[in-house]
Design an enzyme around this catalytic site. Structure first.
Site, mmCIF file in Angstrom:
data_model
loop_
_atom_site.group_PDB
_atom_site.id
_atom_site.type_symbol
_atom_site.label_atom_id
_atom_site.label_comp_id
_atom_site.label_asym_id
_atom_site.label_seq_id
_atom_site.Cartn_x
_atom_site.Cartn_y
_atom_site.Cartn_z
ATOM 1 N N MET A 91 0.933 -1.258 0.104
ATOM 2 C CA MET A 91 -0.067 -0.082 0.038
ATOM 3 C C MET A 91 0.635 1.287 -0.093
ATOM 4 O O MET A 91 0.511 2.392 0.488
ATOM 5 C CB MET A 91 -0.886 0.031 1.245
ATOM 6 C CG MET A 91 -1.822 -1.129 1.165
ATOM 7 S SD MET A 91 -2.886 -1.347 -0.423
ATOM 8 C CE MET A 91 -4.069 -0.087 0.007
ATOM 9 N N HIS A 110 -3.690 -5.273 -9.931
ATOM 10 C CA HIS A 110 -4.586 -4.306 -9.713
ATOM 11 C C HIS A 110 -6.071 -4.682 -9.878
ATOM 12 O O HIS A 110 -6.216 -5.601 -10.780
ATOM 13 C CB HIS A 110 -4.360 -2.981 -10.560
ATOM 14 C CG HIS A 110 -5.418 -1.838 -10.338
ATOM 15 N ND1 HIS A 110 -5.391 -1.039 -9.240
ATOM 16 C CD2 HIS A 110 -6.390 -1.454 -10.949
ATOM 17 C CE1 HIS A 110 -6.158 -0.288 -9.255
ATOM 18 N NE2 HIS A 110 -7.118 -0.478 -10.254
HETATM 19 C C1 GRF Z 1 -5.521 -7.045 -4.055
HETATM 20 O O1 GRF Z 1 -7.133 -6.638 -4.260
HETATM 21 C C2 GRF Z 1 -4.854 -6.588 -5.282
HETATM 22 O O2 GRF Z 1 -5.231 -6.560 -6.330
HETATM 23 C C3 GRF Z 1 -4.455 -5.131 -4.530
HETATM 24 O O3 GRF Z 1 -4.565 -5.356 -3.173
HETATM 25 C C4 GRF Z 1 -4.993 -6.311 -2.752
HETATM 26 C C5 GRF Z 1 -3.974 -7.278 -1.969
HETATM 27 O O4 GRF Z 1 -4.785 -8.367 -1.358
HETATM 28 N N1 GRF Z 1 -3.415 -4.532 -5.093
HETATM 29 P P1 GRF Z 1 -4.026 -9.649 -0.661
HETATM 30 O O5 GRF Z 1 -3.162 -8.841 0.355
HETATM 31 O O6 GRF Z 1 -3.020 -10.054 -1.634
HETATM 32 O O7 GRF Z 1 -4.848 -10.424 -0.166
#
Ligand code: GRF
Length: 219
Positions: A91, A110
């Site tokens: 993030m 994404h």
């Molecule tokens: C997913 O929806 C991905 O597309 C986005 O962040 C989320 C991560 O989910 N970039 P996780 O931590 O892999 O469960």
């Protein structure tokens, strides 16, 4: 030779899990050398512990600038001789310096069909917009936000009784298939990038047909 991966996480890590599973099933010819999390509470780290994967926590508040934080990540990646950086729910926006350290060697996933609905909450933006299809995109990271060359996309329908959550779950399920696949193609050296376009060497053609939602009723 197994492709050496460095994976960046901040949260749940379900995409990390999909990559771990594909490796453990012998489908993905890679080794996770290191996972870096900026969040000490990330559930992704429990997954690492369960599977004996090496991880490092880098708290961004311990660094005076984004650049300094990213330089610390670059040195960890270099220490482990990482060949592909995989952003899996990380993030934070990477600095140009980080991107330049790994040209066309950083992948991101994404939860929307780029270039529509970039940035945070792609599933909700698409849902609120009223699209009839959404999906997910794996792409190489460049210096923009969700703008790099697209490797693979999966499309899912949006149903009339969907909520953001049901749509997001449908998208996430496909993320878990297309991300390991994209990484495996990279491991096989089959991805050729020409400008914005990524070509898959010896790839098949997509199934013929057009997706229409709702289905036509007059033809
Ligand atoms: C997913 O929806 C991905 O597309 C986005 O962040 C989320 C991560 O989910 N970039 P996780 O931590 O892999 O469960």
């Amino acid at each position: 030779m197994k492709l050496k991966l460095g994976i960046l996480v901040s949260g749940n890590g379900s995409n990390l899990q999909a990559i771990i599973d594909a490796i453990e099933q012998g489908l993905l010819d890679a080794k996770i050398e290191v996972v870096i999390s900026n969040n000490p509470e990330a559930y992704a780290l429990r997954r690492c512990e369960k599977h004996g994967i090496n991880y490092v926590i880098l708290k961004h508040e311990d660094y005076t600038s984004r650049e300094e934080f990213d330089r610390a990540m670059v040195s960890i990646m270099q220490h482990y001789e990482v060949e592909l950086v995989v952003m899996a729910g990380f993030m934070r926006i990477l600095t140009p310096e980080f991107i330049r350290a790994f040209p066309l060697r950083i992948m991101n996933i994404h939860p929307a069909l780029l270039p529509s609905f970039p940035g945070l909450h792609g599933q909700k933006k698409a849902f609120d917009y009223g699209v009839k299809f959404s999906g997910c995109t794996v792409h190489f990271a460049d210096e923009g936000v969700d703008t790099g060359p697209i490797i693979i996309q999966a499309v899912v329908p949006v149903y009339p009784d969907d909520t953001v959550d049901t749509l997001a779950a449908r998208i996430l399920k496909e993320e878990h298939r297309i991300y390991p696949q994209a990484i495996q193609w990279f491991a096989e050296g089959r991805l050729e990038v020409k400008g914005r376009k990524v070509f898959l060497r010896d790839g098949g053609s997509p199934a013929p047909g057009v997706l229409i939602n709702p289905p036509l009723t007059m033809f």
